[in-house]
Design a protein around this motif. Structure first.
Motif, PDB file in Angstrom:
ATOM      1  N   LEU A  33       0.825  -1.208   0.000  1.00  0.00           N
ATOM      2  CA  LEU A  33       0.000   0.000   0.000  1.00  0.00           C
ATOM      3  C   LEU A  33       0.863   1.264   0.000  1.00  0.00           C
ATOM      4  O   LEU A  33       0.567   2.242  -0.701  1.00  0.00           O
ATOM      5  CB  LEU A  33      -0.935   0.001   1.210  1.00  0.00           C
ATOM      6  CG  LEU A  33      -2.090  -1.003   1.165  1.00  0.00           C
ATOM      7  CD1 LEU A  33      -2.825  -1.016   2.500  1.00  0.00           C
ATOM      8  CD2 LEU A  33      -3.060  -0.669   0.031  1.00  0.00           C
ATOM      9  N   SER A  34       1.942   1.239   0.763  1.00  0.00           N
ATOM     10  CA  SER A  34       2.844   2.399   0.807  1.00  0.00           C
ATOM     11  C   SER A  34       3.494   2.623  -0.548  1.00  0.00           C
ATOM     12  O   SER A  34       3.649   3.765  -0.993  1.00  0.00           O
ATOM     13  CB  SER A  34       3.929   2.189   1.870  1.00  0.00           C
ATOM     14  OG  SER A  34       3.372   2.039   3.150  1.00  0.00           O
ATOM     15  N   GLY A  35       3.875   1.536  -1.215  1.00  0.00           N
ATOM     16  CA  GLY A  35       4.503   1.658  -2.519  1.00  0.00           C
ATOM     17  C   GLY A  35       3.565   2.232  -3.549  1.00  0.00           C
ATOM     18  O   GLY A  35       3.942   3.130  -4.328  1.00  0.00           O
ATOM     19  N   LEU A  36       2.332   1.748  -3.595  1.00  0.00           N
ATOM     20  CA  LEU A  36       1.368   2.251  -4.573  1.00  0.00           C
ATOM     21  C   LEU A  36       1.045   3.719  -4.310  1.00  0.00           C
ATOM     22  O   LEU A  36       0.966   4.523  -5.251  1.00  0.00           O
ATOM     23  CB  LEU A  36       0.098   1.405  -4.528  1.00  0.00           C
ATOM     24  CG  LEU A  36       0.285  -0.078  -4.907  1.00  0.00           C
ATOM     25  CD1 LEU A  36      -1.023  -0.840  -4.744  1.00  0.00           C
ATOM     26  CD2 LEU A  36       0.815  -0.222  -6.323  1.00  0.00           C
ATOM     27  N   ALA A  43      -6.382   6.626  -2.382  1.00  0.00           N
ATOM     28  CA  ALA A  43      -6.776   5.530  -1.487  1.00  0.00           C
ATOM     29  C   ALA A  43      -7.504   4.426  -2.241  1.00  0.00           C
ATOM     30  O   ALA A  43      -7.240   3.230  -2.039  1.00  0.00           O
ATOM     31  CB  ALA A  43      -7.645   6.071  -0.359  1.00  0.00           C
ATOM     32  N   GLY A  44      -8.433   4.795  -3.116  1.00  0.00           N
ATOM     33  CA  GLY A  44      -9.177   3.799  -3.870  1.00  0.00           C
ATOM     34  C   GLY A  44      -8.310   3.025  -4.833  1.00  0.00           C
ATOM     35  O   GLY A  44      -8.452   1.807  -4.985  1.00  0.00           O
ATOM     36  N   GLN A  45      -7.395   3.706  -5.505  1.00  0.00           N
ATOM     37  CA  GLN A  45      -6.499   3.040  -6.453  1.00  0.00           C
ATOM     38  C   GLN A  45      -5.524   2.119  -5.743  1.00  0.00           C
ATOM     39  O   GLN A  45      -5.219   1.024  -6.241  1.00  0.00           O
ATOM     40  CB  GLN A  45      -5.754   4.096  -7.270  1.00  0.00           C
ATOM     41  CG  GLN A  45      -6.653   4.856  -8.228  1.00  0.00           C
ATOM     42  CD  GLN A  45      -6.035   6.157  -8.724  1.00  0.00           C
ATOM     43  OE1 GLN A  45      -5.108   6.697  -8.103  1.00  0.00           O
ATOM     44  NE2 GLN A  45      -6.540   6.665  -9.840  1.00  0.00           N
ATOM     45  N   ALA A  46      -5.031   2.540  -4.577  1.00  0.00           N
ATOM     46  CA  ALA A  46      -4.122   1.680  -3.814  1.00  0.00           C
ATOM     47  C   ALA A  46      -4.842   0.433  -3.323  1.00  0.00           C
ATOM     48  O   ALA A  46      -4.293  -0.676  -3.366  1.00  0.00           O
ATOM     49  CB  ALA A  46      -3.528   2.451  -2.638  1.00  0.00           C
ATOM     50  N   PRO A 265      -3.465  -2.724 -14.932  1.00  0.00           N
ATOM     51  CA  PRO A 265      -4.456  -1.646 -15.036  1.00  0.00           C
ATOM     52  C   PRO A 265      -5.280  -1.443 -13.772  1.00  0.00           C
ATOM     53  O   PRO A 265      -5.807  -0.348 -13.541  1.00  0.00           O
ATOM     54  CB  PRO A 265      -5.343  -2.103 -16.213  1.00  0.00           C
ATOM     55  CG  PRO A 265      -4.471  -3.004 -17.018  1.00  0.00           C
ATOM     56  CD  PRO A 265      -3.622  -3.713 -15.998  1.00  0.00           C
ATOM     57  N   ALA A 266      -5.394  -2.490 -12.956  1.00  0.00           N
ATOM     58  CA  ALA A 266      -6.103  -2.367 -11.683  1.00  0.00           C
ATOM     59  C   ALA A 266      -5.190  -1.886 -10.567  1.00  0.00           C
ATOM     60  O   ALA A 266      -5.653  -1.685  -9.437  1.00  0.00           O
ATOM     61  CB  ALA A 266      -6.733  -3.706 -11.293  1.00  0.00           C
ATOM     62  N   GLY A 267      -3.892  -1.707 -10.853  1.00  0.00           N
ATOM     63  CA  GLY A 267      -2.955  -1.186  -9.864  1.00  0.00           C
ATOM     64  C   GLY A 267      -1.990  -2.202  -9.303  1.00  0.00           C
ATOM     65  O   GLY A 267      -1.167  -1.852  -8.446  1.00  0.00           O
ATOM     66  N   GLY A 308      -7.497 -11.405  -0.889  1.00  0.00           N
ATOM     67  CA  GLY A 308      -7.538 -10.287  -1.819  1.00  0.00           C
ATOM     68  C   GLY A 308      -8.918  -9.690  -1.933  1.00  0.00           C
ATOM     69  O   GLY A 308      -9.093  -8.462  -1.942  1.00  0.00           O
ATOM     70  N   VAL A 309      -9.925 -10.544  -1.996  1.00  0.00           N
ATOM     71  CA  VAL A 309     -11.300 -10.056  -2.108  1.00  0.00           C
ATOM     72  C   VAL A 309     -11.697  -9.269  -0.863  1.00  0.00           C
ATOM     73  O   VAL A 309     -12.482  -8.319  -0.933  1.00  0.00           O
ATOM     74  CB  VAL A 309     -12.258 -11.246  -2.330  1.00  0.00           C
ATOM     75  CG1 VAL A 309     -13.709 -10.794  -2.281  1.00  0.00           C
ATOM     76  CG2 VAL A 309     -11.967 -11.912  -3.674  1.00  0.00           C
ATOM     77  N   ALA A 310     -11.129  -9.636   0.290  1.00  0.00           N
ATOM     78  CA  ALA A 310     -11.472  -8.968   1.545  1.00  0.00           C
ATOM     79  C   ALA A 310     -10.509  -7.840   1.907  1.00  0.00           C
ATOM     80  O   ALA A 310     -10.622  -7.252   2.983  1.00  0.00           O
ATOM     81  CB  ALA A 310     -11.497  -9.993   2.677  1.00  0.00           C
ATOM     82  N   SER A 311      -9.553  -7.539   1.013  1.00  0.00           N
ATOM     83  CA  SER A 311      -8.490  -6.603   1.381  1.00  0.00           C
ATOM     84  C   SER A 311      -8.934  -5.156   1.460  1.00  0.00           C
ATOM     85  O   SER A 311      -8.219  -4.313   2.010  1.00  0.00           O
ATOM     86  CB  SER A 311      -7.330  -6.709   0.373  1.00  0.00           C
ATOM     87  OG  SER A 311      -7.766  -6.350  -0.932  1.00  0.00           O
ATOM     88  N   ALA A 312     -10.107  -4.822   0.930  1.00  0.00           N
ATOM     89  CA  ALA A 312     -10.570  -3.433   0.991  1.00  0.00           C
ATOM     90  C   ALA A 312     -10.695  -2.953   2.432  1.00  0.00           C
ATOM     91  O   ALA A 312     -10.385  -1.801   2.746  1.00  0.00           O
ATOM     92  CB  ALA A 312     -11.907  -3.290   0.265  1.00  0.00           C
TER      93      ALA A 312
END
Length: 396
Positions: A33-36, A43-46, A265-267, A308-312
């Protein structure tokens, strides 16, 4: 009739796969997250990028393990994420970073198709590769120190937990530090009454149209490709060989490269062979029957997809953290990697000066002509190394 496998023959690799996935994710997702965010993601893109890279590495892990019947595990590029965090936003912003992720993925695919390219990467001295990684990690590893200075009450429990776990449960030191950070964040949110937007807890993918710029290609894509190959893929193959498995190079590069491209493309920044965490799904913990250890890698892949699906929700948690906590968690997660990189960089006495040049250049964070310090560190180190080796051969 073939006898059914004993329950222990299945349960042990499954449990090893679950542990491998949980340790791998919780140890470094803050670094991702820090890298992105470091290269311009909001926030949304990360959050989308974390979801994408976690799911793509899970799917790649499942495919490779099932295809080869080997306990090959795939991870995100933690050194690559650290590189992004130290790079900063380039000209072209987030779309240029996404374009760079695509280019890096294509380069990995080409490495699988053109064996000479992989051989060229393997010929780059370990001193240069590890010194560049150490320089990239250095600024991030200052996080616990700067965090303690800025916000001691919030950061001290995280650091103390990490230190005690490092003594008693080394494998779980970074995950336990994160759990402590999550508790600190929870207390902070409860005390401050900060609102939590339910929409941020819903998994979402935000696609970005990539932009291809010289700064993105040379400042992000090339260093990202190099650090991923030199610090993850090449060592990952070596680790597996030391454990008795000959990883099929071409298939591994094609799967991880192709896995990186659609996630970009999704980050998602990059997926690669696991190196440091590879042994978690390969050792005795995955069962005595070596022919069934591949089940551990498939299990790790499935768990990664689910996480991954729950990572939000984890991304939302990160946004609520008090000052200094998340940099401290990221720095603690990378300290052992920094130590190993410095040791490898300085192991060869004849290469120590070039290694220090690489380290200093990468650690400076100075971008020249819009190109990140990591690229110039690599160029400077190879130039110094070439001059010194030619000088030694002439003197001889």
């Amino acid at each position: 009739m073939t006898a059914a496998p004993a329950p222990d023959g299945v349960l042990r690799p499954v449990s090893a796969g679950v542990v491998s996935a949980l340790v791998g994710f919780t140890s470094a997702f803050v670094v991702v997250l820090s890298g992105l965010a470091g290269v311009g993601a909001d926030a949304g893109q990360a959050s989308s990028g974390l979801l994408a890279v976690t799911v793509t590495m899970g799917l790649s892990c499942i495919l490779l393990a099932a295809w080869t019947r080997m306990p090959i595990t795939v991870a995100w590029s933690t050194p690559g994420a650290a590189l992004l965090a130290s790079t900063g936003t380039l000209e072209g912003g987030w779309p240029a970073a996404v374009g760079a992720f695509l280019v890096a993925g294509v380069l990995v695919v080409l490495t699988g198709l053109v064996p000479q390219l992989g051989a060229l990467i393997a010929r780059i001295p370990a001193s240069v590769a590890q010194a560049m990684l150490a320089g990239v990690l250095f600024q991030l590893c200052l996080g616990p120190v700067t965090g303690l200075a800025a916000n001691p009450l919030a950061v001290a429990p995280v650091v103390l937990t990490w230190l005690l776990a490092l003594r008693l449960l080394p494998r779980w030191a970074a995950p336990l530090a994160f759990l402590t950070a999550a508790f600190v964040i929870g207390v902070h949110v409860a005390a401050s009454g900060a609102p939590v937007d339910p929409a941020t807890l819903v998994p979402r993918v935000e696609l970005t149209v990539p932009a291809f710029t010289p700064a993105g290609v040379f400042g992000i894509a090339v260093p990202l490709y190099f650090v991923t190959m030199a610090s993850q893929n090449v060592p990952g193959v070596a680790v597996m060989k030391g454990l008795g498995y000959d990883v099929p190079w071409r298939r591994s590069m094609l799967v991880t490269g192709v896995g990186t491209v659609p996630g970009a493309p999704a980050g998602g920044h990059a997926v690669n062979l696991a190196a440091i965490s590879a042994a978690l799904a390969v050792g005795p913990e995955a069962g005595e029957d070596r022919s069934r250890r591949w089940i551990a890698s498939v299990t790790a892949g499935v768990v990664h997809v689910l996480i991954g699906v729950a990572s939000a929700a984890l991304g939302a948690l990160v946004l609520l953290a008090p000052a200094g906590v998340l940099p401290a968690v990221a720095g603690l997660a990378l300290l052992t990697t920094l130590a190993a990189s410095l040791q490898a960089a300085l192991a060869e006495p004849a290469d120590r000066v070039p290694a220090v040049v690489v380290f200093a250049t990468a650690a400076s964070g100075v971008a020249i002509a819009g190109v990140s310090a990591a690229f110039w560190a690599l160029a400077a180190g190879l130039a110094v190394l070439l001059v010194l080796r030619r000088g030694r051969s002439s003197a001889g």
